[in-house]
Design a protein around this motif. Structure first.
Motif, PDB file in Angstrom:
ATOM      1  N   SER A  52     -12.049   4.914  -0.171  1.00  0.00           N
ATOM      2  CA  SER A  52     -10.643   4.957   0.240  1.00  0.00           C
ATOM      3  C   SER A  52     -10.484   6.052   1.287  1.00  0.00           C
ATOM      4  CB  SER A  52      -9.733   5.235  -0.966  1.00  0.00           C
ATOM      5  OG  SER A  52     -10.025   6.508  -1.527  1.00  0.00           O
TER       6      SER A  52
ATOM      7  N   VAL B 154      -8.419  -5.281   1.924  1.00  0.00           N
ATOM      8  CA  VAL B 154      -7.462  -4.675   2.849  1.00  0.00           C
ATOM      9  C   VAL B 154      -8.106  -4.716   4.229  1.00  0.00           C
ATOM     10  CG1 VAL B 154      -6.209  -2.592   3.455  1.00  0.00           C
ATOM     11  CG2 VAL B 154      -6.485  -3.219   1.050  1.00  0.00           C
TER      12      VAL B 154
ATOM     13  N   VAL C  66      -0.927   5.256   5.911  1.00  0.00           N
ATOM     14  CA  VAL C  66      -1.255   4.332   4.820  1.00  0.00           C
ATOM     15  C   VAL C  66      -2.547   4.750   4.140  1.00  0.00           C
ATOM     16  CG1 VAL C  66      -1.743   1.918   4.275  1.00  0.00           C
ATOM     17  CG2 VAL C  66      -0.114   2.473   6.075  1.00  0.00           C
TER      18      VAL C  66
ATOM     19  N   GLN D 186       5.926   3.127  -0.128  1.00  0.00           N
ATOM     20  CA  GLN D 186       5.037   1.967  -0.037  1.00  0.00           C
ATOM     21  C   GLN D 186       5.400   1.146   1.191  1.00  0.00           C
ATOM     22  OE1 GLN D 186       5.333  -0.091  -3.871  1.00  0.00           O
ATOM     23  NE2 GLN D 186       3.404   0.872  -4.484  1.00  0.00           N
TER      24      GLN D 186
ATOM     25  N   LEU E 252      -5.668   3.522   2.708  1.00  0.00           N
ATOM     26  CA  LEU E 252      -6.533   2.345   2.752  1.00  0.00           C
ATOM     27  C   LEU E 252      -7.516   2.403   1.597  1.00  0.00           C
ATOM     28  CD1 LEU E 252      -7.267   2.489   6.588  1.00  0.00           C
ATOM     29  CD2 LEU E 252      -5.595   1.016   5.440  1.00  0.00           C
TER      30      LEU E 252
ATOM     31  N   LEU F  18       0.847  -1.185   0.000  1.00  0.00           N
ATOM     32  CA  LEU F  18       0.000   0.000   0.000  1.00  0.00           C
ATOM     33  C   LEU F  18       0.885   1.238   0.000  1.00  0.00           C
ATOM     34  CD1 LEU F  18      -2.668  -0.964   2.709  1.00  0.00           C
ATOM     35  CD2 LEU F  18      -2.962  -1.038   0.220  1.00  0.00           C
TER      36      LEU F  18
END
Length: 612
Positions: free
Chosen positions: A401, A469, A456, A274, A458, A267
């Motif tokens: 997201s 996820v 992160v 990442q 998501l 991710l």
């Protein structure tokens, strides 16, 4: 099979409203309505599945209902699925069936001698003590120790076990050389070092998940031996990778992890970097995959004892063991001979023969004794139920997201409504890190702020992919997010891990559930036939349809167990065993109900299973 002495019901065991035969050697989960069964029927059922009636009748309702805090003082000895109870005939030499006991006394006695050696290694001797044994007699030839390392460990409470192992190997060579000088044959000497320190350290690493393991084992009809898989495989080190690539504390191969829905991926973060997400690093994700494999292998090879061995050595090795037994001991084979007899023969009298023709070597031989001995090392320790991790597994709705910082902002200030338990200290970000060890994100800054390289992004997995996820938040988080109007969460996909997650609940049954249970029972007495394989293939198709129509935890679990069972039986190794079985049995055993009789049973008709 005898049951031995009954132990007190623990607070974790809820009242039975229906009879669930869960702790048998072969059956995964079979429900019968108690009210439909008379005393004689229950006696017959109990006898056929290896129980006394005292075990299968509904126990009294405990003081606290299933799911409540079981209170202080609970140990592994308090559970009805302790192997000394459900497998007493093999582990404790107690049996209610004297004739059956006499039939396997010699091999079972040799097995218990083997258990005794491993109990010294796992439960008695510390990591600094070695015993040299005579391979044939089991006599202890010498005892030695790394005294200075033991003293250092007692002072510091820690050790670098890799360095200790290096010293142990050197001292092993010296000990064997000395015994050879005294006249012993080198091949007749076996040296075993203690592991008790590491076993107890592994128990500490297990505190957060032990309650879940206990309940999951019971749900799947496994004994407490299953809760020692992580200890024996890795001492509960989630990040250990074996020389052949097995991963997680339960050491599953990557292909098996993927097949069980355990993935790794990357991710991006707000900083443009990442991070890796490795789901095998989270025990709550891999635990269910590992225990399901153990259940499926137990069904495929006919009993939990060789089934857990198959988890380590592979089911095809167990099939080889059975072939060796049937061809070597055919004259002693009877229609009621169980697969455990063949397996224990391979650990004792037949080990030299089996190991010379397969990869079933000393590590395979010692796997079940090591599981049992590790359990004995920890069975009297009080379970710290205050350390149990209670969390909710969440994921985003399709098309949604958000950054981790946004997610955490939406639970900020809600500590009094969330149950952080062991992850109650530090910033929200640090607490998220503790609950999500599968997210390889950096620590917070000294000021406790969330670093951009850990923020992160998501995302929701497209519906076409089966790789959501998944992340974990404390119990109560889903309700808090919903109350704050956060619509990005897929609230229908929330999984809650608490003391109710693996409750044994009433479930409508189909005739196919019963047919699968009948088949698995037949396998216990070497029912490895092509007819049974055809039965299994048909049953699996119908269990898949039932799971699609009603995707409950029970339905999905039974489907997945039967699918993996079918995959094992589709091999050439099964076929070679199936060609040997008829000659050993002296007759070809027909299926309890030929497939064509039930071929047109309506699939939408859920009916209680009936007694045979």
């Amino acid at each position: 099979m005898g049951t031995g002495d009954h132990r007190p019901q623990s607070g974790l065991q809820g009242p039975f409203r229906r009879l669930r035969v869960a702790l048998t050697s072969g059956t995964i989960i079979v429900l019968f309505t108690v009210g439909l069964m008379g005393t004689e029927e229950m006696d017959i059922l109990a006898q056929s599945l290896g129980f006394s009636r005292a075990q299968v009748e509904p126990p009294p309702t405990p003081a606290t209902s299933h799911g409540d805090d079981p209170g202080p003082g609970l140990t592994l000895r308090d559970f009805e699925h302790h192997p000394d109870i459900v497998h007493a005939r093999y582990f404790t030499a107690r049996s209610d069936d004297s004739a059956a006991e006499a039939a396997h006394t010699e091999v079972a006695g040799a097995f218990r001698e083997l258990l005794s050696m491993y109990e010294f290694r796992q439960a008695v001797d510390d990591n600094f003590t070695a015993r040299a044994y005579d391979v044939e007699s089991g006599e202890v030839l010498a005892v030695t120790a790394l005294e200075s390392d033991r003293e250092q460990y007692s002072q510091t409470g820690s050790a670098h076990w890799g360095s200790v192992d290096h010293k142990r190997r050197r001292m092993t060579r010296q000990l064997v050389d000395r015994l050879v000088e005294d006249g012993y044959l080198r091949d007749d000497i076996r040296v075993r070092w203690g592991r008790k320190n590491q076993v107890l350290e592994a128990r500490t690493r297990e505190y957060g998940y032990l309650e879940h393991e206990i309940r999951l084992a019971r749900y799947l009809g496994l004994s407490l031996l299953a809760t020692e898989i992580g200890t024996v495989e890795t001492f509960n080190d989630d990040r250990l990778v074996s020389r052949v690539g097995a991963r997680s504390r339960y050491q599953l191969m990557p292909a098996m992890l993927r097949a069980r829905g355990v993935h790794h991926y990357r991710l991006r973060t707000r900083a443009g970097t990442q991070i890796d997400v490795r789901e095998e690093w989270h025990p709550l994700i891999t635990m269910q995959a590992a225990f399901l494999v153990a259940r499926a292998y137990s069904n495929a090879v006919g009993h939990e004892i060789p089934g857990l061995s198959a988890y380590h050595t592979g089911p095809y090795n167990i099939f080889r063991v059975y072939r060796q037994y049937l061809t070597s001991k055919g004259g002693q084979f009877e229609s009621a001979t169980g697969v455990v007899n063949g397996y224990l023969w391979a650990l004792t009298e037949g080990f030299e023969q089996v190991s010379s023709t397969s990869s079933f070597k000393n590590y395979s031989r010692g796997y079940i004794p090591t599981l049992y001995a590790s359990l004995r090392a920890a069975e009297d320790l009080v379970i710290d139920t205050t350390a149990t991790v209670f969390v909710e597994q969440l994921q985003l709705r399709s098309g949604e997201s958000m950054f981790l910082s946004e997610l955490l902002h939406n639970i900020d200030g809600a500590d009094e409504r969330l149950h952080w338990r062991s992850a109650a200290d530090g910033s929200l970000y640090e607490r998220f890190r503790q609950l999500n060890p599968h997210f390889n994100i950096p620590r917070a800054s000294e000021a406790g702020t969330l670093p951009e390289t850990g923020d992160v992004f998501l995302v929701a997995t497209p519906a076409s992919e089966e790789m959501p996820v998944r992340f974990f938040l404390p119990s109560g988080a889903a309700a808090e997010l919903r109350s704050r109007g956060v619509e990005a969460i897929d609230y229908d996909a929330v999984v809650r891990y608490d003391r109710h997650t693996f409750d044994i609940v009433d479930e409508p049954l189909t005739i196919w559930d019963q047919l699968y249970a009948d088949l698995v029972e037949d396998v216990q007495t070497f029912g490895f036939t092509f007819e049974n394989r055809a039965r299994l293939q048909q049953v699996v198709r119908h269990l898949e349809e039932a799971a699609a129509a009603s995707p409950s935890l029970y339905r999905r679990t039974l489907r997945d167990v039967a699918r993996l069972h079918e995959r094992v039986w589709a091999s050439d190794h099964f076929a070679r065993l199936a060609r040997v079985v008829p000659a050993a049995r002296g007759r070809q055993r027909l299926p309890a109900q030929p497939p064509d009789i039930v071929a047109n049973t309506p699939q939408d008709e859920f009916r209680p299973a009936t007694t045979p």
